[in-house]
Structure formats: structure tokens, C-alpha cells
Design an enzyme around this catalytic site. Structure first.
Site, PDB file in Angstrom:
ATOM      1  N   PHE A 149       7.099   5.682  -2.068  1.00 17.75           N
ATOM      2  CA  PHE A 149       6.346   4.934  -3.071  1.00 17.75           C
ATOM      3  C   PHE A 149       7.275   4.656  -4.232  1.00 17.75           C
ATOM      4  CE2 PHE A 149       1.701   4.338  -4.266  1.00 17.75           C
ATOM      5  CZ  PHE A 149       1.319   3.873  -3.019  1.00 17.75           C
ATOM      6  N   GLN A 182      -1.763   0.732 -17.699  1.00 15.62           N
ATOM      7  CA  GLN A 182      -0.939   0.313 -16.562  1.00 15.62           C
ATOM      8  C   GLN A 182      -1.471  -0.962 -15.913  1.00 15.62           C
ATOM      9  OE1 GLN A 182      -0.554   2.770 -12.744  1.00 15.62           O
ATOM     10  NE2 GLN A 182       1.558   2.614 -13.446  1.00 15.62           N
ATOM     11  N   HIS A 217      -0.985  -2.854 -12.588  1.00 17.44           N
ATOM     12  CA  HIS A 217      -0.435  -2.686 -11.252  1.00 17.44           C
ATOM     13  C   HIS A 217       0.153  -4.029 -10.821  1.00 17.44           C
ATOM     14  CE1 HIS A 217      -0.148  -1.850  -6.972  1.00 17.44           C
ATOM     15  NE2 HIS A 217      -0.502  -0.595  -7.173  1.00 17.44           N
ATOM     16  N   LEU A 225      -7.236  -4.484  -5.797  1.00 13.20           N
ATOM     17  CA  LEU A 225      -5.947  -3.830  -5.576  1.00 13.20           C
ATOM     18  C   LEU A 225      -5.350  -4.119  -4.197  1.00 13.20           C
ATOM     19  CD1 LEU A 225      -3.897  -1.887  -6.854  1.00 13.20           C
ATOM     20  CD2 LEU A 225      -5.058  -0.047  -5.661  1.00 13.20           C
ATOM     21  N   GLU A 264       0.234  -0.185  -3.221  1.00 19.19           N
ATOM     22  CA  GLU A 264       1.678  -0.075  -3.275  1.00 19.19           C
ATOM     23  C   GLU A 264       2.216   0.356  -1.901  1.00 19.19           C
ATOM     24  OE1 GLU A 264       2.893   1.757  -6.881  1.00 19.19           O
ATOM     25  OE2 GLU A 264       4.784   2.482  -6.053  1.00 19.19           O
ATOM     26  N   ARG A 298       6.103   0.696 -11.434  1.00 21.01           N
ATOM     27  CA  ARG A 298       5.085  -0.347 -11.529  1.00 21.01           C
ATOM     28  C   ARG A 298       5.280  -1.256 -12.734  1.00 21.01           C
ATOM     29  NH1 ARG A 298      -0.276   3.110  -9.658  1.00 21.01           N
ATOM     30  NH2 ARG A 298       0.221   3.008  -7.443  1.00 21.01           N
ATOM     31  N   HIS A 348      -4.966  -1.520 -14.102  1.00 23.13           N
ATOM     32  CA  HIS A 348      -5.133  -0.513 -13.074  1.00 23.13           C
ATOM     33  C   HIS A 348      -5.480   0.868 -13.591  1.00 23.13           C
ATOM     34  CE1 HIS A 348      -4.814   1.060  -9.094  1.00 23.13           C
ATOM     35  NE2 HIS A 348      -3.779   1.815  -9.338  1.00 23.13           N
ATOM     36  N   ARG A 393       2.546   5.460 -15.156  1.00 26.29           N
ATOM     37  CA  ARG A 393       2.158   6.406 -14.112  1.00 26.29           C
ATOM     38  C   ARG A 393       2.822   6.051 -12.801  1.00 26.29           C
ATOM     39  NH1 ARG A 393      -1.420   6.634 -10.032  1.00 26.29           N
ATOM     40  NH2 ARG A 393      -2.726   4.845 -10.562  1.00 26.29           N
TER      41      ARG A 393
END
Lengths: 259, 602
Positions: free
Chosen positions: B133, B247, B249, B263, B266, B297, B362, B397
Site C-alpha cells: 500500500f 485527507q 483520497h 471510494l 488504494e 495519498r 476521505h 494518514r
């Protein structure tokens, strides 16, 4: 695109109600839930509809569209062009208001399922080929559309006699877990009402996660119960070989009695 | 938030339904449920209050996985490497104590889920599989396809119903009740089903109410994420921190309009998905020559934005994400949710073609300020865990760290709340407080004309998106603040028709009010942070400034206004600071050193 859709939405509560018509402009890719939000914002702010994620992950927005149990967030509106779209609450559950029903019976019965009981604490050594089968049941989003369509619950008011397809998938998830040692056969037969299911596969048809509940959960569970209680050779074996109280098959019997 | 218009029917608080618990947990996502399990591990009487049905909370939408240094596929992984990655991606304004506890404990929490029946995808040798990730040094995210959040919440949900925990479903809480000494005494709320009031008296309360992503127009958050808990605690005197850190995304759906913001995990990039601009250039090779598509991100989101600014965007203002080079069977087994989502909602088969993505709101890195080990807030008896709390993620994050967060700190807050309840008596409720609240909550029904809640919600989202979104400057923020203040004033006059029974318009009123308060904190924090750091990007201060990195911005609510102050970021002790001496994470260093030794031997 300025096509206008006619939505006929059930408005009412336990005391009764009827469908009311609302007009909604059709946008590209619109789903029924979008149309209901449009109605809330423009015409009826108190229109009750349950929803959370709008992504088919949470299973909150279950209702019936033109007679079919569906997730409102996953039902495209453009498939109904030229028709009136009738939206009604799930039939198998008591209505609270408009499209919102009381699904608490599902949580009540879920509590009674004997929980997962691992042979050893994690980490487990389990191979993908061994868990593929149970991972299918983990896809369930608990939308309860299968419960809504199951004729035992829907047409015969059998909520007290049969836990329903969702709960059978949940039992199967634990029962077929490679590390589980609990025995839920007596529970399935005497408490959960597994024999009530007569495998019409209606639940499979409406499952938005494409879980083959009847073939992969219910029938194997029925076989386990049948093997235990109705297999004549086993019955004979049991007659001559009665194990000491509580010895075999291990934890199974006392878990069942707890249920 | 007071109204001088008395409701015609004065509420008699004595007749309101009341419950008495040792610990009340507000919120039934992963953090709330994990807290409940921890709190109920003994004699304590525990209740969970859920705004929606059990198992439907926003956790269910988490897709990619839970980050834990199990080392199942990369044996060099370790807690200190996870610590390094988290601090670095948080741009060092995280609370190091929180990060240390988290990275040391999260592996045990994941294994505990396995003991409770969660079935993660497996490695060839039968262990929990881990996927790569963004900005994680190693393959680290335990997952089940792209439905990991569902696995977490379902597992916890069935644990909770097999514990002695009372679950109150579809209850909205509107106010934290304090005793006359300012200690937590309970919460006030109403059943959504029929609108009747309910009071939960409690010795301690855990807030696990999630974030406030619904304050933005394009968001991956579900309707519940309206910041109720943070707003409620803030108005009762709790401190908020890092509120400017929202955040975005990088990959949300863009088209069709109805799914904008939804969403796209990821995990698509984790499994090998590549990003292209309209000229079919892999632009991430330019923006991050090392990590490419798996950069953090904030970096990927900004890169997509910059490509669009340069005229290289896709038809609907995003970038192309392509996974079609993988075998269709792999895509369907590792990303089944994505495959289904695009096929049914956008008529796109992701095994065959690229699809458009663009940034979407996000996650709130900021939230209620808490003590690292317990989740205790500055209000005695009040604890917080999960997205509503703050400290783990800093300025950005890492993917997979929120599912871990809710397990580690949900448990810790639950244990701490139980310990607090063991040591303290129930605080006395003040009837005036409850009467005021009952009247405030009912006031929208007594107005004959006023503002429409859905209209205000839309305007709020417009303001936050346009003026306090991914790109900010003093000008946009000041404009946003001015408009937000006007909206706050209008929000005291919201009106609703119909009855109290399951009335979404009425419910929306409190969502709007909560987000108006938090929105102000976001903007004031963003004004105070005169630099660009992590998710916070100021075009008038485009650089990350070392002197600003020494501060967290803390918010207090004083006489209806949000007041900001700067508190120093806690300094890491030497044993942790040493991890950052080289520009490589400890695990990668060990791996390189071993390779060098082997090279030297041969």
C-alpha cells in the site's frame, strides 16, 4: 438529458398508507436512491428511507422496486424509462415509516447462533483453497433481502420458526470454518428451523452479493443435520456405541445446549 | 445554539426514558464495537449507541486492509519500520506515543480478529496474506479482497452480540451531559424511529463517532460521518487538534454524477494499477520517482490535481487508473468489490479498460485531543477512539492505519473507560441542561418558516469544498470563514415539517449544526498553519516549514467561538529519534545491510 421519471413511493406507517407520486429528472447513471434524495430535498423532507454508504457495502437501503427486493443504491433508474417506478418497503418486516422497516428480528435471532469456537488461538495455518468456501459467506452485507424474499418469512410469518437464509449463511460461515470445533447440528434442527427451508432458491436470486446461499450454505447444512439425525447406519451405530456423557463429539453438545 | 422561542409543549424531563450504565459508547463502527468488547470484559454494565443499524457504520466501507507488521510476506518488517513509515508520512506532527503503542500492538489485534472468526486472504504457506500500500516500506496490509472493513465490523459485531452489551440502534445523540463539576454524566439523544427522547446516564462515555467527511460535496464518507461526537464534545469543553488536516483520497469515482466521490480502493494500485494522464503518460513517475503510484495519498492526490491544472486531465477532471493489464481472474478475486461497483454503477469493466478517478474527501486526521494510552480527553470521564480522536496520523494518514487504529485504541479506550467507571460514582444530571436540550431539539418543529436543512447542508458542502478543500490560501479560507459564519447564524432558524417519526429532514438539522462547528475549526486551523504539510496545501505558503512542524494547533470552544492556540509537538526520545537518522526505514536498512553482507561474503 431531461427525461422525467415518475416515482410512486409508499408513504405510511403501521396504521396504513398509500403510494404517492413524485417527479424526478433523470440524470446519467442515477440510481433509485439518488431519486429518493432528490424527492427529500425538493418535495418531502420527511420521506423516510434508510441508507448509509450508497456503495452497496452496508446493506441499509433494502426495499422493493416494482415488486422486486433490491438495494436502492444499486438499482439504476434508467432501466425503468417509460414505466412508473413503484417503490415500497420490504414486505416481510413490520413497517416503521415509508420505506423503513423494523428488521430487529434479524438481530434477535443472530444472538442465538453458537459462536465461532476455534480449536486453538490464532495465528491459524489455513490455506486459501480451504477458506474460499467460507469467504463466500463473508461477502454478506446483511441487507436482509434474502429474508424478505424467503417465503417462510414473507408469506407464512415464520420468523419465530425459521431464522432465514441470512442466518443459515452465518451458521455455515462458522460451521465450515476449518478451525471451528462447535457443533451446531441440534441447534439447526431444533432452534434455527433449518428443515423449514424447502430449497426454492429465491434467496439466491435476490442476493446482491451473489452468494449461492441455498446450494453452498443451506443444502450442506441440511446434509450435516441429516447425517447426524436421520442416517440409519449412524443411528444403528449410536444404538450400540453410546459415548459417555459429554465425551464425544466434544464441545459440540454443550454449545448447542447453551443456544 | 439557544433559541428564545419556547416550544409550545414544554418538556418534562422526568418523563424521558432513562437508562443507567457504567460505560456508554457512542458509535458502533469498529472503534466503538472494539471499545464495547473491552469495556464489557468484567462486571461493567455497557451500552453501545448506534446512529444507524448495527454493522452499517462507515467502517464497512473500508476496503484495502489493516496495516500490521506481521511480517508474513516480508520478514524484515517490524514495529519500528511501521513506526518510521507512519511518522514520516504524517510529516512528524503525529503524537509519537500514540504511534509507538499502535505499531507495537496492532499485529496482536489482527490475530485476535482471526481468533474471533475473521478470515483473511492467505499466503501460499497458510498465513494471513499482506498486500503493498502507499508509502508502507513492506507488504503490510492484511485483507480480505477489497472488503476488509466489512470483515472487521462483522467480526466485532458478532463478538458484541455474544457479549453482555446492550445495543441501542438508530439513536442520535445531541448532547454530552456533564455534572456540576464538569465531569461526564451521560448523553442525551432521541430514537430516530419515533423521535422520542432518551437519556443515558453513565459513569464514563467513549466517543467513537468517526469523522466529518460529509462536510464536503465530493466525499467517500457515508451519511453518518457528520462529526456529531467531535462537535458534541467540543461544545462541552473538549479540545480538538489538527483540524486543518483533512485527507483527500486520490482515487474516488468521478462519473456518473451520482457516484462521484465513491471510494476506489488504494488496493487497485497496491495490486499493480497504474495512473495515466490524458496523454497516456504515467505522471507519477515524475512526481515520485521512487514510489510511483504507491506514493502517499497527499502526494498522489495533489499530482492528479496538478495534471488537471496543466490541461492533462481526463474528460471529467481526473486521471485514468488502469488495472486491465492483469489477468481478469486476478482482478475479480483480489478486487471483487471494485469490479462489481464499476460494472453496475458506471457500465465499465475494469478488467478490460481504464477508468476515471479523482480525489475525494476521505478522512479527518484531526479530532478530539486525547491521551495516548487511554484515549482520555480533557473532560473527566470522557474518552475517544478512532477517527473522532487525533494523534496517530499527523498530517497524512497511511492507508490501512485507520482499521488498525480502531482496533488498538478502541480497545484501550474501552478498558480505560471501564477502569474510570470502577473508580468513580455516577455524576448527577442537571435537569436544566436536559430541559434546554429537549427544547433546542424540538424547536425546528415550532417554527412556521425558516431555513431548509437540506439547502443548508448543500451550502455548507459548497463552502468547505470551494474554500477549505484540497487547495487553500489565506484568501479562500477567509472567504470561506465569512460565509460559514453567515451560515451558522442561519442554521439557528432551521425549520422542519412532518412528525418526529423517522424524519430525515429533522435529523439533518443536527448533522448540519455539528459540521458547521467543525468546519469553522478546519478553516481556523488551516489559516493558522501558514505552510504546506501533508494533506494541508496552501498555495500562498507552498513549502513545508521546519518551524511550523514544531506545532499542533489546538482548538477550544469559548462562548460560541472557536479559539486556536499552538501547542508544541511532543518530542521523540532518542531511542525513537534515532530511527530517522538515515533516510531509510529500519527494515529496509536491515534488508540492505544483509544484502551487502551477503555480497561481501561471496
Amino acid at each position: 438529458m431531461s427525461e422525467e421519471m415518475v416515482l410512486s413511493i409508499y408513504r405510511g406507517d403501521a396504521n396504513g398508507g398509500q403510494e404517492e407520486e413524485y417527479r424526478v429528472p433523470l440524470e446519467t447513471g442515477m440510481v433509485v436512491l439518488d431519486a429518493l434524495h432528490y424527492v427529500q430535498a425538493e418535495a418531502a423532507p420527511d420521506l423516510a428511507v434508510r441508507w448509509n454508504c450508497k456503495a452497496a457495502h452496508c446493506g441499509s437501503c433494502s426495499a422493493e422496486v416494482n415488486g422486486r427486493p433490491r438495494l436502492l443504491c444499486k438499482t439504476r433508474l434508467d432501466q425503468y424509462v417509460g414505466q412508473v417506478v413503484h417503490i415500497r418497503p420490504m414486505h416481510a418486516f413490520p413497517i416503521i415509516k415509508d420505506l423503513v422497516t423494523d428488521v430487529s428480528s434479524n438481530y434477535r435471532v443472530a444472538k442465538q447462533i453458537p459462536a465461532f469456537q476455534p480449536r486453538t488461538p490464532a495465528p491459524f495455518t489455513m490455506y486459501q483453497r480451504d477458506v474460499d468456501r467460507v469467504q463466500e459467506f463473508h461477502r454478506c452485507i446483511e441487507c436482509f433481502l434474502c429474508q424478505d424474499t424467503c417465503h417462510v418469512l414473507r408469506n407464512h410469518g415464520g420468523t419465530d420458526q425459521y431464522f432465514g437464509p441470512r442466518m443459515m449463511a452465518k451458521v455455515a460461515e462458522w460451521e465450515m470454518h476449518p478451525m471451528d470445533v462447535a457443533d451446531r447440528r441440534q441447534f439447526l434442527k431444533d432452534v434455527a428451523g433449518l428443515p423449514m427451508c424447502n430449497v426454492t432458491r429465491c434467496c439466491v436470486d435476490v442476493c446482491p452479493e451473489h452468494i449461492v446461499i441455498t446450494d453452498n450454505a443451506i443444502i450442506p447444512l441440511k446434509e450435516r443435520v441429516a447425517d447426524q439425525y436421520w442416517d440409519p447406519i449412524r443411528a444403528l451405530f449410536r444404538r450400540f456405541h453410546r459415548p459417555a456423557e459429554g465425551a464425544v463429539p466434544g464441545a459440540g453438545s454443550d454449545v448447542s445446549s447453551r443456544a | 445554539m439557544t433559541t428564545n422561542k419556547k416550544s409550545s409543549s414544554n418538556v418534562n424531563v422526568e418523563t424521558i426514558e432513562r437508562h443507567q450504565y457504567d460505560v456508554v459508547i457512542v458509535g458502533a463502527g469498529g472503534a466503538g464495537l472494539r471499545a464495547a468488547i473491552a469495556a464489557a470484559d468484567g462486571q461493567a454494565k455497557v451500552a453501545v449507541i448506534s446512529k444507524s443499524l448495527l454493522g452499517k457504520a462507515h467502517t464497512v466501507m473500508a476496503e484495502g486492509g489493516v496495516a500490521a507488521s506481521l511480517g508474513n510476506v516480508d520478514a524484515d518488517d517490524s514495529w519500528d519500520t511501521h513506526f518510521y513509515d507512519t511518522m514520516k508520512s504524517g510529516h512528524f506532527i503525529n503524537n509519537y506515543e500514540v504511534v509507538e503503542l499502535y505499531t507495537k500492538e496492532v499485529a496482536d489485534r489482527v490475530l485476535e480478529l482471526e481468533s474471533w472468526g475473521a478470515v483473511f486472504d492467505r499466503t501460499p504457506v497458510g498465513k494471513i496474506m499482506q498486500r503493498p500500500f502507499g508509502a508502507h516500506s513492506f507488504r503490510r496490509l492484511a485483507h480480505i479482497g477489497d472488503r476488509t472493513g466489512k470483515e472487521l465490523i462483522r467480526t466485532l459485531q458478532y463478538q458484541v452480540i455474544h457479549h453482555s452489551v446492550d445495543v441501542f440502534q438508530e439513536v442520535t445523540t445531541t448532547r454530552l451531559l456533564l455534572d456540576k463539576e464538569g465531569r461526564t454524566a451521560g448523553v442525551f439523544g432521541y430514537y430516530r424511529e419515533d423521535g422520542r427522547f432518551v437519556i443515558f446516564q453513565a459513569k464514563s462515555v467513549v466517543l467513537a463517532t468517526g469523522g466529518f467527511g460529509k462536510a464536503y460535496k465530493v466525499t467517500s464518507n457515508s451519511w453518518e460521518s457528520t462529526g456529531d461526537g467531535a462537535a458534541m464534545a467540543f461544545q462541552a469543553g473538549a479540545e480538538l487538534m489538527d483540524m486543518e488536516m483533512v485527507q483527500f483520497h486520490p482515487t474516488g469515482m468521478v462519473w456518473p454524477p451520482g457516484v462521484r466521490g465513491l471510494l476506489v480502493t488504494e488496493g487497485v494500485r497496491g495490486e499493480g494499477g497504474l495512473l495515466y494522464n490524458s496523454q497516456h503518460e504515467r505522471f507519477m513517475l515524475r512526481y515520485d520517482p521512487v514510489l510511483h503510484e504507491l506514493s502517499s495519498r497527499d502526494v498522489v492526490a495533489r499530482s492528479i490535481y496538478k495534471e488537471n491544472l496543466a490541461g492533462r486531465g481526463t474528460p471529467h477532471g481526473g486521471a485514468w487508473l488502469d488495472i486491465s493489464h492483469l489477468p481478469a481472474a486476478v482482478v475479480k478475486s483480489k478486487l471483487p468489490g471494485m469490479y462489481e461497483q464499476f460494472l453496475s454503477l458506471a457500465d465499465v469493466d475494469i478488467t478490460k479498460e481504464a477508468f476515471e478517478v479523482a480525489p475525494t474527501t476521505h478522512y479527518a486526521m484531526g479530532g478530539i485531543r486525547v491521551e495516548a494510552a487511554t484515549g482520555a480527553t480533557n473532560i473527566p470521564g470522557l474518552f475517544a477512539a478512532g477517527e473522532v480522536a487525533c494523534g496517530l496520523h499527523g498530517a497524512n494518514r497511511l492507508g490501512g492505519n485507520s482499521l488498525g487504529d480502531i482496533l488498538v485504541f478502541g480497545r484501550r479506550a474501552g478498558m480505560a473507560a471501564r477502569a474510570y467507571a470502577d473508580d468513580h460514582d455516577q455524576g448527577d444530571l442537571m435537569s436544566g441542561q436536559m430541559e434546554d436540550e429537549a427544547q433546542r431539539v424540538l424547536a425546528p418543529f415550532s417554527r412556521t418558516q425558516g431555513e431548509r436543512p437540506y439547502q443548508l447542508m448543500a451550502e455548507l458542502q459548497e463552502i468547505m469544498t470551494n474554500y477549505a478543500g484540497m487547495v487553500r490560501s489565506r484568501d479562500t479560507l477567509e472567504t470561506g470563514l465569512e460565509q460559514l459564519k453567515t451560515l451558522q447564524e442561519r442554521s439557528t432558524r432551521m425549520v422542519i415539517s412532518g412528525s418526529r417519526a423517522y424524519n430525515p429532514g429533522w435529523h439533518t438539522i443536527f448533522d448540519v449544526q455539528s459540521m458547521l462547528v467543525l468546519g469553522e475549526a478546519v478553516i481556523r486551523g488551516a489559516l493558522a498553519r501558514e505552510e504546506s504539510r501533508g494533506a494541508h496545501w496552501r498555495t500562498d505558503f507552498p513549502e513545508e516549514l521546519p518551524e511550523m512542524g514544531a506545532w499542533n494547533f489546538v482548538h477550544t470552544f469559548q462562548e460560541g467561538t472557536v479559539v486556536v492556540r499552538a501547542d508544541p509537538v511532543p518530542a521523540m526520545p532518542d531511542r525513537l529519534a534515532r530511527l530517522f537518522e538515515s533516510n531509510q526505514s529500519p527494515g529496509i536498512l536491515r534488508k540492505q545491510q544483509r544484502a551487502a553482507r551477503r555480497g561481501g561474503d561471496s
